[in-house]
Design an enzyme around this catalytic site. Structure first.
Site, PDB file in Angstrom:
ATOM      1  N   CYS A 147      -2.064  -5.832   0.186  1.00 33.71           N
ATOM      2  CA  CYS A 147      -1.300  -5.581   1.390  1.00 33.71           C
ATOM      3  C   CYS A 147      -1.162  -6.491   2.560  1.00 33.71           C
ATOM      4  O   CYS A 147      -2.176  -6.739   3.011  1.00 33.71           O
ATOM      5  CB  CYS A 147      -1.863  -3.915   1.987  1.00 33.71           C
ATOM      6  SG  CYS A 147      -0.730  -3.468   3.558  1.00 33.71           S
ATOM      7  N   CYS A 149      -0.747  -2.990  -8.823  1.00 33.91           N
ATOM      8  CA  CYS A 149      -1.585  -1.886  -9.225  1.00 33.91           C
ATOM      9  C   CYS A 149      -1.744  -2.085 -10.826  1.00 33.91           C
ATOM     10  O   CYS A 149      -0.597  -2.138 -11.654  1.00 33.91           O
ATOM     11  CB  CYS A 149      -1.250  -0.633  -9.149  1.00 33.91           C
ATOM     12  SG  CYS A 149      -2.073   0.828  -9.732  1.00 33.91           S
ATOM     13  N   CYS A 161       2.675  -0.044   8.287  1.00 34.83           N
ATOM     14  CA  CYS A 161       3.377  -0.438   6.917  1.00 34.83           C
ATOM     15  C   CYS A 161       4.891  -0.747   6.875  1.00 34.83           C
ATOM     16  O   CYS A 161       5.817  -0.248   7.640  1.00 34.83           O
ATOM     17  CB  CYS A 161       3.322   1.009   6.172  1.00 34.83           C
ATOM     18  SG  CYS A 161       4.055   0.931   4.658  1.00 34.83           S
ATOM     19  N   CYS A 215      -8.950   5.133 -10.226  1.00 40.00           N
ATOM     20  CA  CYS A 215      -8.960   4.102  -9.548  1.00 40.00           C
ATOM     21  C   CYS A 215     -10.200   3.063  -9.784  1.00 40.00           C
ATOM     22  O   CYS A 215     -10.277   1.925  -9.693  1.00 40.00           O
ATOM     23  CB  CYS A 215      -8.700   3.966  -7.900  1.00 40.00           C
ATOM     24  SG  CYS A 215      -7.063   4.382  -7.452  1.00 40.00           S
ATOM     25  N   CYS A 232     -11.265  -0.736  -8.434  1.00 39.82           N
ATOM     26  CA  CYS A 232     -10.280  -1.569  -7.929  1.00 39.82           C
ATOM     27  C   CYS A 232      -9.929  -1.323  -6.478  1.00 39.82           C
ATOM     28  O   CYS A 232      -9.941  -0.314  -5.749  1.00 39.82           O
ATOM     29  CB  CYS A 232      -9.056  -0.894  -8.733  1.00 39.82           C
ATOM     30  SG  CYS A 232      -7.348  -1.911  -8.459  1.00 39.82           S
ATOM     31  N   CYS A 259       8.944  -1.454   0.786  1.00 43.97           N
ATOM     32  CA  CYS A 259       7.958  -2.366   0.278  1.00 43.97           C
ATOM     33  C   CYS A 259       7.227  -1.989  -1.013  1.00 43.97           C
ATOM     34  O   CYS A 259       6.970  -0.713  -1.112  1.00 43.97           O
ATOM     35  CB  CYS A 259       6.906  -2.720   1.398  1.00 43.97           C
ATOM     36  SG  CYS A 259       5.524  -3.691   0.848  1.00 43.97           S
ATOM     37  N   CYS A 305       1.968  -2.777  -2.712  1.00 50.45           N
ATOM     38  CA  CYS A 305       0.820  -1.855  -3.394  1.00 50.45           C
ATOM     39  C   CYS A 305       1.049  -1.317  -4.888  1.00 50.45           C
ATOM     40  O   CYS A 305       0.016  -0.851  -5.300  1.00 50.45           O
ATOM     41  CB  CYS A 305       0.402  -1.223  -2.297  1.00 50.45           C
ATOM     42  SG  CYS A 305       1.565   0.036  -1.779  1.00 50.45           S
ATOM     43  N   ASP A 328      11.256  16.124  -2.735  1.00 53.12           N
ATOM     44  CA  ASP A 328      10.963  14.849  -1.501  1.00 53.12           C
ATOM     45  C   ASP A 328      11.113  15.593   0.094  1.00 53.12           C
ATOM     46  O   ASP A 328      10.101  15.601   0.896  1.00 53.12           O
ATOM     47  CB  ASP A 328      11.605  13.874  -1.543  1.00 53.12           C
ATOM     48  CG  ASP A 328      11.380  12.813  -0.726  1.00 53.12           C
ATOM     49  OD1 ASP A 328      10.072  12.285  -0.519  1.00 53.12           O
ATOM     50  OD2 ASP A 328      12.420  12.120  -0.201  1.00 53.12           O
TER      51      ASP A 328
END
Ligand code: SF4
Ligand code: SF4
Length: 372
Positions: free
Chosen positions: A214, A271, A237, A204, A207, A264, A267, A150
């Site tokens: 959001c 999904c 965001c 995706c 979609c 958050c 999103c 990360d």
């Protein structure tokens, strides 16, 4: 905000010459180290290096200065991190836990902490497993390597996609067809020449659930015929505001934060690929803090904050930033029971805390006056 700069793991280790190990062996060993996903790709820069440069040029990274300059150059090609790198072993660890989900939850006197921060800081868990994997590989071959988790300047989702772990969804998360997007990612750069896996196809389809859900319209169309059709504008965001942004949160944005005090999940919660996501068996990811009471959070001292979130990603927000987020959530609750605590916090020396406490008081007492 997912994806940060900085090294995690010191200098590259140098070992003798390369020797043969095949990709199947590597992935079997990864499974033996309890990774949920493992795949191989080459060390060549992914196409996303170009998209990332465009994303930075648009200003979508906001005030995350560590993504620019030298770190952006390093991010463009992992061979600047390990010159002998030929392959990237991409690894994924599921962190999904049982409900609640932010989109099906409400408790006005509690704050929402992002799912990835409910348990122990995953960097420690991932790194320990990756070191174990390297140990097992070294028993079979000699090679050079570098562990990245990360915080390294690596386009990890792009490598993971090319290694077949999943595709990058319109919500900008890596999504695996079987286990969804609640996945931590890590990479081992290695001098080993390994057979690459096939990239994962984009699934995706038509979609748009994450874009519609959001609350801040932070997923913006790129307007381009090639490459991703949506990009994250971090400046809009909630994750960015509550984790990355230092100083005050723009006043016109505070109402949109709702109960979020760290990150958050909206999103990802909406999904469809997460509807049947399995739940992790990793004890370190068992929730310690998910929806803590706001009043208790507002009264903690800096020392208590450090102790409470000692091995949690939440400490990244720092005490002042976390308190700031809690105050916004209190104001958004509209609950008059918070008034005494807010009045006390409005006397603090920290100007950010003071100003957000006054904003929250006004939001509770005169909601129309602060509504945007
Ligand atoms: S739903 Fe939340 S995390 Fe996702 S882009 Fe919007 S504000 Fe950011
Ligand atoms: S919600 Fe829909 S568009 Fe968004 S990432 Fe998931 S599948 Fe893709």
């Amino acid at each position: 905000m997912r994806g940060r700069g900085g090294w995690y793991g010191g200098r590259p280790r140098i070992e003798g010459s390369m020797s043969a190990l095949d990709s199947v062996q590597v992935k079997n060993l990864a499974r033996g180290c309890a990774f949920d996903l493992a795949g191989i790709t080459t060390a060549e820069p992914p196409d996303e290096a170009g998209y990332f440069a465009e994303w930075l040029a648009e200003g979508y990274a906001g005030e995350m200065g560590y993504l620019y300059g030298r770190r952006a150059e390093l991010r463009a090609d992992v061979r600047t991190l390990l010159p002998s790198a030929r392959s990237v072993i991409c690894l994924g660890l599921l962190y999904n836990t049982p409900p609640p989900y932010s989109t099906r939850w409400s408790a006005e006197d509690r704050g929402w902490i992002s799912r990835y921060a409910w348990g122990t800081d995953y960097h420690e868990v991932m790194r320990a497993r990756m070191e174990e994997l390297v140990r097992r590989l070294r028993a079979l071959a000699t090679f050079e390597w570098k562990i990245c988790v990360d915080t390294s300047p690596v386009l990890e989702r792009a490598f993971a996609q090319r290694a077949g772990l999943g595709w990058i969804g319109r919500n900008t998360c890596l999504i695996n067809q079987q286990i969804g997007s609640w996945i931590f990612l890590g990479e081992i750069l290695t001098s080993l020449e390994l057979e690459p896996d096939s990239p994962a196809p984009f699934r995706c389809g038509v979609c748009r659930a994450c874009i519609d859900a959001c609350p801040t319209q932070a997923l913006v169309p790129t307007g381009k015929d090639e490459g991703p059709d949506y990009a994250l504008d971090s400046r809009l965001c909630i994750s960015y505001w509550t984790i990355e942004l230092r100083g005050p949160i723009p006043e016109q944005r505070r109402e949109q934060m709702g109960p979020h005090v760290f990150g958050c999940d909206i999103c990802q919660d909406v999904c469809p690929w997460n509807r049947r996501a399995p739940v992790t068996a990793e004890p370190a990811f068992v929730p310690r803090a998910a929806t803590p009471p706001l009043e208790a959070l507002a009264s903690i001292t800096e020392e208590e904050f450090r102790e409470m979130f000692r091995s949690s990603p939440v400490r990244r927000a720092r005490y002042s930033g976390f308190l700031r987020n809690v105050l916004v959530a209190m104001g958004n609750s509209g609950d008059a029971k918070f008034v005494p605590a807010l009045e006390t916090l409005s006397q603090r020396d920290d100007p950010v805390v003071r100003e957000h406490a006054l904003w929250a008081l006004q939001r509770i007492r005169l909601p129309q006056a602060v509504a945007s």
